[in-house]
Design an enzyme around this catalytic site. Structure first.
Site, PDB file in Angstrom:
ATOM      1  N   MET A   1       0.325   0.881   4.899  1.00 12.07           N
ATOM      2  CA  MET A   1      -0.900   1.630   6.151  1.00 12.07           C
ATOM      3  C   MET A   1      -2.180   0.473   6.596  1.00 12.07           C
ATOM      4  O   MET A   1      -2.394  -0.591   5.147  1.00 12.07           O
ATOM      5  CB  MET A   1      -1.030   3.232   5.891  1.00 12.07           C
ATOM      6  CG  MET A   1      -1.456   3.355   7.193  1.00 12.07           C
ATOM      7  SD  MET A   1      -2.405   5.684   6.336  1.00 12.07           S
ATOM      8  CE  MET A   1      -1.091   6.103   5.770  1.00 12.07           C
TER       9      MET A   1
ATOM     10  N   SER B   1       1.043  -0.805   0.509  1.00 10.99           N
ATOM     11  CA  SER B   1       0.283  -0.498  -0.076  1.00 10.99           C
ATOM     12  C   SER B   1       0.965   1.773   0.228  1.00 10.99           C
ATOM     13  O   SER B   1       1.853   1.483  -0.664  1.00 10.99           O
ATOM     14  CB  SER B   1      -0.719  -0.316   1.165  1.00 10.99           C
ATOM     15  OG  SER B   1      -1.759   1.106   1.178  1.00 10.99           O
ATOM     16  N   THR B   2       0.716   2.148   1.231  1.00  7.93           N
ATOM     17  CA  THR B   2       1.659   3.002   1.113  1.00  7.93           C
ATOM     18  C   THR B   2       2.666   3.332   0.484  1.00  7.93           C
ATOM     19  O   THR B   2       4.175   2.276   1.402  1.00  7.93           O
ATOM     20  CB  THR B   2       1.294   4.017   2.625  1.00  7.93           C
ATOM     21  OG1 THR B   2       0.164   3.579   3.174  1.00  7.93           O
ATOM     22  CG2 THR B   2       1.705   5.457   2.818  1.00  7.93           C
TER      23      THR B   2
ATOM     24  N   ASP C   1      -4.704  -4.976   5.916  1.00  2.00           N
ATOM     25  CA  ASP C   1      -4.518  -5.848   4.545  1.00  2.00           C
ATOM     26  C   ASP C   1      -3.590  -6.643   4.374  1.00  2.00           C
ATOM     27  O   ASP C   1      -2.761  -6.646   4.455  1.00  2.00           O
ATOM     28  CB  ASP C   1      -4.963  -4.925   3.587  1.00  2.00           C
ATOM     29  CG  ASP C   1      -5.918  -4.908   2.588  1.00  2.00           C
ATOM     30  OD1 ASP C   1      -6.882  -6.455   2.626  1.00  2.00           O
ATOM     31  OD2 ASP C   1      -5.792  -5.320   0.994  1.00  2.00           O
TER      32      ASP C   1
ATOM     33  N   HIS D   1      -2.575  -1.036  -3.823  1.00  2.00           N
ATOM     34  CA  HIS D   1      -3.599  -0.187  -3.371  1.00  2.00           C
ATOM     35  C   HIS D   1      -3.718   1.466  -4.253  1.00  2.00           C
ATOM     36  O   HIS D   1      -2.695   2.087  -3.644  1.00  2.00           O
ATOM     37  CB  HIS D   1      -4.274   0.098  -1.295  1.00  2.00           C
ATOM     38  CG  HIS D   1      -4.231  -0.895  -1.046  1.00  2.00           C
ATOM     39  ND1 HIS D   1      -3.359  -0.791   0.641  1.00  2.00           N
ATOM     40  CD2 HIS D   1      -4.645  -1.650  -1.251  1.00  2.00           C
ATOM     41  CE1 HIS D   1      -3.923  -1.651   0.855  1.00  2.00           C
ATOM     42  NE2 HIS D   1      -5.224  -2.566  -0.242  1.00  2.00           N
TER      43      HIS D   1
END
Length: 202
Positions: A140, A20-21, A143, A47
């Protein structure tokens, strides 16, 4: 729980990665280090909103020896190809006879996420892959953890998580490590080697 033991070189293997991030930057350094003849297909859930994943896939493809593309609905996955989940969609793997097809769907977000790594990992439970290498990079939230947990109860899996020092955000890899699911926690620059060692080349 299936005990992890390496199956023979002829085993059907798959790599499934979640980030993600900070993920695009991490992928930019990881994917170009993978060999072209990797002995497994690779699925990636990063993401991202709709419209951004195709350019990310194209950029990674240009930088890498291995082929990288955006996942397309109904596509049969092949060894030595990296499939990036389409932003704003959900990605699953669907078993169809001896073929493994990608399923890219327009549906609700789960926990605010489209694509969601848990959905991708859960779909692998019913696949015919005998050994699945799960990789969790910077990001973050949490998930991936519940999907990997389900997978571990049904399949032989090997879990590699990025270490805290090299993460932009130490969320997703932290949760998977705290859940006791990881086999290896490694810095970003060593992850491609860990993946290759695990699935081999053909």
């Amino acid at each position: 729980k299936v005990p992890f033991k390496r199956v023979g070189p002829g085993a059907k293997k798959l790599i499934a990665l979640a980030c993600s991030t900070g993920g695009p930057k991490a992928l930019n350094s990881l994917i170009p280090m993978l060999p072209k003849n990797l002995n497994a297909p690779m699925l990636i859930v990063q993401h991202m909103p709709e419209g951004f994943t195709n350019s990310l896939a194209q950029r990674l493809d240009e930088l890498s020896a291995i082929h990288v593309k955006e996942a397309e609905d109904g596509e049969q996955i092949q060894k030595g190809v990296v499939y990036l989940a389409k932003g704003g969609r959900q990605l699953r793997l669907k078993q169809n006879g001896k073929s493994n097809l990608l399923q890219v769907t327009v549906e609700e977000a789960r926990n605010g996420l489209k694509p969601c790594a848990d959905i991708m990992y859960e779909s692998l439970v019913s696949s015919d892959f005998e050994e699945i290498t799960c990789v969790v990079l910077t990001g973050m939230g949490a998930d991936g953890t519940s999907g990997i947990k389900q997978l571990k109860e049904n399949k032989k899996i090997y879990v590699i998580a990025q270490d805290e020092a090299t993460c932009t955000v130490y969320g997703m890899p932290k949760v998977v490590a705290q859940s006791g699911l990881t086999d290896e926690v490694v810095p970003l620059k060593k992850i491609s080697g860990a993946i290759t060692q695990n699935v081999g080349v053909r």
